[in-house]
Design an enzyme around this catalytic site. Structure first.
Site, PDB file in Angstrom:
ATOM      1  CB  CYS A   1       4.731 -14.574   2.378  1.00  0.00           C
ATOM      2  SG  CYS A   1       3.476 -13.066   3.412  1.00  0.00           S
TER       3      CYS A   1
ATOM      4  CB  CYS B   1      -0.187  -5.642  -3.854  1.00  0.00           C
ATOM      5  SG  CYS B   1      -1.806  -5.696  -4.901  1.00  0.00           S
TER       6      CYS B   1
ATOM      7  CG  ASN C   1      10.044  -4.231   3.430  1.00  0.00           C
ATOM      8  OD1 ASN C   1      10.807  -2.966   3.598  1.00  0.00           O
ATOM      9  ND2 ASN C   1       8.797  -5.068   4.392  1.00  0.00           N
TER      10      ASN C   1
ATOM     11  CG  ASP D   1       3.973  -9.179  -2.335  1.00  0.00           C
ATOM     12  OD1 ASP D   1       4.154 -10.834  -2.357  1.00  0.00           O
ATOM     13  OD2 ASP D   1       4.034  -8.898  -1.151  1.00  0.00           O
TER      14      ASP D   1
HETATM   15  N1  SAM Z   1       4.783  -6.384  -1.762  1.00  0.00           N
HETATM   16  C1  SAM Z   1       4.901  -5.860  -0.005  1.00  0.00           C
HETATM   17  C2  SAM Z   1       6.375  -5.661   0.141  1.00  0.00           C
HETATM   18  O1  SAM Z   1       6.992  -6.331   0.794  1.00  0.00           O
HETATM   19  O2  SAM Z   1       6.642  -4.748   1.394  1.00  0.00           O
HETATM   20  C3  SAM Z   1       3.542  -6.347   0.681  1.00  0.00           C
HETATM   21  C4  SAM Z   1       2.336  -6.120  -0.318  1.00  0.00           C
HETATM   22  S1  SAM Z   1       0.860  -6.905   1.379  1.00  0.00           S
HETATM   23  C5  SAM Z   1       1.253  -8.851   0.777  1.00  0.00           C
HETATM   24  C6  SAM Z   1       0.164  -6.879  -0.210  1.00  0.00           C
HETATM   25  C7  SAM Z   1      -0.267  -5.178   0.207  1.00  0.00           C
HETATM   26  O3  SAM Z   1      -2.048  -5.287  -1.155  1.00  0.00           O
HETATM   27  C8  SAM Z   1      -1.422  -4.568   1.671  1.00  0.00           C
HETATM   28  O4  SAM Z   1      -0.686  -4.100   1.662  1.00  0.00           O
HETATM   29  C9  SAM Z   1      -2.690  -4.709   1.020  1.00  0.00           C
HETATM   30  O5  SAM Z   1      -3.525  -3.800   1.620  1.00  0.00           O
HETATM   31  C10 SAM Z   1      -2.486  -4.029  -1.252  1.00  0.00           C
HETATM   32  N2  SAM Z   1      -3.840  -4.690  -1.441  1.00  0.00           N
HETATM   33  C11 SAM Z   1      -4.856  -5.921  -1.408  1.00  0.00           C
HETATM   34  N3  SAM Z   1      -5.453  -5.183  -2.722  1.00  0.00           N
HETATM   35  C12 SAM Z   1      -5.014  -4.334  -3.096  1.00  0.00           C
HETATM   36  C13 SAM Z   1      -5.557  -4.094  -4.689  1.00  0.00           C
HETATM   37  N4  SAM Z   1      -6.763  -4.000  -5.420  1.00  0.00           N
HETATM   38  N5  SAM Z   1      -4.687  -2.610  -5.656  1.00  0.00           N
HETATM   39  C14 SAM Z   1      -3.740  -2.470  -4.550  1.00  0.00           C
HETATM   40  N6  SAM Z   1      -3.256  -3.300  -3.552  1.00  0.00           N
HETATM   41  C15 SAM Z   1      -3.894  -3.893  -3.202  1.00  0.00           C
END
Ligand code: SAM
Length: 298
Positions: A224, A91, A96, A162
């Site tokens: 987080c 995800c 980052n 994440d």
């Molecule tokens: N790891 C990232 C960083 O440090 O920059 C932050 C990730 S953020 C907490 C979670 C991300 O997961 C979001 O951008 C969301 O759109 C994506 N997401 C949610 N469900 C998902 C799925 N089923 N498959 C892939 N990505 C997903």
């Protein structure tokens, strides 16, 4: 969330992108105008005084440093991917942690960075470009739709998960990329808790999926969030499956004092950070698969 009013100013952290430069050269440049020192726990993390604003500094705009908090940087370090490995960031946007993984791998091996949301997938691509990493393949799709039995994933050694979370561990002004727009308004307790339970259900599904890849030896689950339902409860729920697949919980950053809430046996392996540590509220769990010879994968 509750601590928001009481927080003292936090130091500013930045991560040196070792694909483009070194900590020493960044220190040399920044120390002309700022007090700057190396963090004692997270490699290539620099600490500056509260309030230091480097958003438009050339080091940031050209991708030599990333303005990334210490707790966030502990996640990729906990996964500890080796150069040459095949890794999935499940995800990934805004990316980052993806580009941090690439730096830890010296740009060697390959990273599949999966992001469901189309707009965020573009941000992810931008972050990847800024980092200079050329071993990252971005995929705009659902991690749950990646077939773990597909031969192209047979060699995946490590997965960083994440997922979307309530963001309750970080200050509200930084939640915009984590939350769907309809959930940014003030909510009553009932709707918050129903949202957290929905997130928790997704998090359990995604973590179970990560553990199902045949050669994966290390899986990090991070949020987080400060909610037990998104943290300890998710780990506890998947433990029987994890154990049946040969995984056990390992202890990321054993020197760190704040561990998981003591709600099940083994929660001392988990890691929490808290505003009391001058950090945002993060949670990290590390699953390691015992090697076939009975040892534990390093
Ligand atoms: N790891 C990232 C960083 O440090 O920059 C932050 C990730 S953020 C907490 C979670 C991300 O997961 C979001 O951008 C969301 O759109 C994506 N997401 C949610 N469900 C998902 C799925 N089923 N498959 C892939 N990505 C997903």
């Amino acid at each position: 969330v509750g601590q928001k009013t009481a927080v003292k100013p936090k130091p500013r952290f930045l991560r040196v992108n070792t694909l483009k430069t070194t900590a020493e050269s960044v220190i040399e440049e920044l120390s002309k105008i700022h007090m700057v020192y190396k963090d004692d726990m997270v490699p290539d993390m620099l600490v500056l005084p509260p309030g230091t604003d480097l958003h438009s500094h050339p080091l940031v705009t050209n991708g030599k440093v990333f303005l990334q908090g210490k707790a966030s940087c502990m996640v990729a370090v906990a996964l500890n991917p080796k150069p040459g490995w095949k890794v999935i960031d499940a995800c990934a946007a805004p990316g980052n942690k993806t580009v941090h993984l690439a730096a830890l791998m010296n740009g060697e091996g390959s990273i599949i960075a999966c992001e469901l949301n189309k707009e965020r997938a573009k941000t992810l691509q931008h972050t990847v470009r800024r980092s200079g990493a050329n071993n990252i393949q971005t995929v705009n799709g659902d991690f749950l739709d990646i077939d773990s039995k597909d031969p192209s994933y047979a060699e995946v050694r490590a997965i960083l998960l994440d997922p979307s979370c309530s963001g309750s561990g970080i200050s509200t002004e930084r939640l915009d990329y984590l939350l769907p727009s309809h959930s940014r308004d003030d909510q009553d307790d009932a709707s918050t808790s129903s949202r957290v339970m929905k997130l928790s259900a997704f998090q359990k599904k995604a973590l179970s999926h990560a553990l199902s890849f045949p050669s994966v030896a290390r899986v990090v689950y991070s949020t987080c969030s400060i909610h037990q339902a998104e943290n300890e409860d998710v780990v506890n729920a998947v433990l029987p499956l994890a154990t049946s697949l040969g995984f056990e919980l390992a202890t990321p950053f054993p020197q760190w004092h704040r561990r998981g809430l003591p709600v099940f046996e083994g929660s001392e392996h988990l890691l929490r950070t808290d505003p009391e540590d001058d950090l945002e509220g993060f949670f990290i769990a590390l699953f390691v698969r015992k090697a076939a010879n009975g040892g534990v994968e390093e």
